[in-house]
Write an enzyme that holds these catalytic residues in place. Structure first.
Site, PDB file in Angstrom:
ATOM      1  N   ASP B  72       8.503 -58.383 -48.719  1.00 19.14           N
ATOM      2  CA  ASP B  72       7.664 -57.259 -48.295  1.00 19.14           C
ATOM      3  C   ASP B  72       7.077 -57.611 -46.923  1.00 19.14           C
ATOM      4  O   ASP B  72       6.240 -58.510 -46.799  1.00 19.14           O
ATOM      5  CB  ASP B  72       6.556 -57.027 -49.334  1.00 19.14           C
ATOM      6  CG  ASP B  72       5.710 -55.796 -49.010  1.00 19.14           C
ATOM      7  OD1 ASP B  72       5.889 -55.194 -47.937  1.00 19.14           O
ATOM      8  OD2 ASP B  72       4.839 -55.452 -49.844  1.00 19.14           O
ATOM      9  N   CYS B 261      -6.614 -37.451 -40.102  1.00 16.26           N
ATOM     10  CA  CYS B 261      -5.197 -37.695 -40.371  1.00 16.26           C
ATOM     11  C   CYS B 261      -4.701 -36.756 -41.474  1.00 16.26           C
ATOM     12  O   CYS B 261      -3.571 -36.273 -41.419  1.00 16.26           O
ATOM     13  CB  CYS B 261      -4.951 -39.149 -40.751  1.00 16.26           C
ATOM     14  SG  CYS B 261      -5.057 -40.252 -39.339  1.00 16.26           S
TER      15      CYS B 261
END
Lengths: 111, 318
Positions: B72, B261
């Site tokens: 990851d 956002c």
């Protein structure tokens, strides 16, 4: 400029640039004066804590200016912040002639 | 347009500005798995469930199998690596360049008894070595910088085994939209210094340039608008604690950025794409099955819906 005159001028500027039935917010000026939208219904109140904040936002009504004023608490939103997100669209939709712009500029500077 | 340099040192500073703010502050509005990226909602899911859905959605797209090695890149607080190790039996390794995230992830891994098959380290993606069956990167490549895309995608290509899968999850900007706007300048100055968004066409182009086969492209734009709204509401409901933790100006900055956002996703200025890639340098077909049906199996169950995999993982440990 005396306090009362500044408020009067600010009111005139607001009336000039913000009008129409779609406005959904009230404005509170630094002396406590509240201006209601034509519809009478407001989802939030845009608060200007001081004269300078008003001058700055009207002079450059964009997200950078508004955001900076908001985080420093020179401008506040009472009520739903989400519903205030279209504010910059409202300001940028304002169409004025250069003559009107100049007049507002003079009023702002001498506020 | 602002040009960003993106050296290892400047990237570390930029990342620290945002992610090292305060773990307890992020705990106030993120879910219990500390997932700081777009969730995946099914009808009336709450944030916590939607984040679990998202973790499963990613693990299933990657077709994770017990014993596989998963990397990851930009692992945050370790939510995904722990989830993948716990529920899919993989050997998961995460890298971050945020000290706070690293420290939290390490504790989180230990707390769940996953040490040994799940690990985290502080490492810049440019310094990664090793070989992996699967790679994932969630909400990290917004910090890479467009100029560095060849290095970024090249790194993933280099670290993957042949036929390995790479899922890249991140924010994109509309093709018609300017990259530098008052909104983006605000974000750059106060929220995410040095972040850079590209449009999906360019990103796909870069992925192909790095010799990846593009298997699947999914937009999660409505999901991100919803996620951000959840975060903003949760943060607002914890106002006093948040201010105690980071001060009023940071609290107001984060609240505004979350709400702003959410609006930007709603309006369509920005988008969120999950792109599944396969390393196919020797021809043949990828490991992904013929259809996507497998992704939606057991969609309504959460963590405990993989008893088979869980058992097999236990076997692997013995």
């Amino acid at each position: 400029m005396s306090g009362r005159k500044s408020i009067q001028k600010a009111e005139q500027i607001i009336q000039k640039i913000l009008s129409g039935p779609s406005l959904n917010f009230a404005i509170r000026l630094w002396d406590g004066t509240i201006l209601h939208p034509p519809s009478g219904k407001s989802d939030f109140t845009l608060v200007f804590s001081n004269k300078k904040a008003f001058q700055r936002l009207i002079l450059s009504p964009d997200a950078m200016t508004a955001g900076t004023l908001y985080i420093k608490k020179d401008v506040d939103v009472e009520g739903s912040l989400f519903k205030a997100m279209h504010l910059m669209d409202v300001f940028s939709a304002v169409k004025l002639t250069s003559r009107e712009k100049l007049k507002i500029l003079v009023q702002l500077i001498t506020l | 347009m602002t040009t960003h340099v993106h050296t290892k040192v400047s990237d570390k500073e930029s990342i620290s500005h945002h992610y090292d703010l305060s773990n307890e502050f992020y705990q106030l509005f993120l879910d219990e798995n500390m997932v700081y990226s777009c969730a995946y909602f099914r009808s009336e899911d709450d944030l916590s469930q939607a984040q679990k859905n998202k973790l499963d959605h990613i693990c299933k797209k990657l077709r994770l199998k017990p014993g596989e090695k998963l990397l990851d890149i930009g692992c945050g607080w370790g939510g995904l690596i722990s989830w993948a190790a716990k529920h899919y039996g993989v050997e998961a390794h995460g890298v971050t360049i945020s000290q706070n995230q690293h420290d939290y992830a390490q504790k989180w891994i230990a707390m769940q008894g996953l040490a040994g098959r799940c690990s985290v380290e502080i490492r810049d993606y440019r310094e990664l070595t090793g070989t992996y069956d699967k790679i994932v990167s969630v909400g990290m490549f917004e910090h890479v910088g467009i100029r560095n895309f060849p290095i970024y995608f090249g790194t993933a290509q280099r670290l993957l085994k042949e036929k390995g899968l790479f899922l890249n999850h991140g924010i994109t900007v509309n093709k018609g939209r300017k990259r530098s706007t008052p909104e983006s300048r605000f974000i750059d100055k106060y929220v995410f210094p040095n972040g850079e968004l590209d449009n999906i066409s360019n990103i796909l182009h870069q992925m192909e340039e790095a010799r990846f086969e593009v298997l699947d492209v999914e937009s999660l734009r409505p999901h991100y608008a919803m996620t951000l709204k959840h975060w903003a509401r949760r943060l607002e409901s914890q106002k006093e604690k948040a201010i105690r933790s980071v001060g009023e100006e940071k609290y107001r900055t984060w609240l505004l950025y979350l709400a702003g956002c959410s609006y930007a996703f709603e309006r369509g200025d920005v988008n969120l794409y999950q792109v599944l890639l396969s390393k196919q340098t020797q021809g043949g077909f990828s490991l992904a099955p013929l259809t996507r049906e497998d992704i939606y199996k057991n969609a309504d169950d959460s963590s405990l819906s993989y008893p088979g995999l869980y058992e097999r993982r236990k076997t692997v440990i013995r």
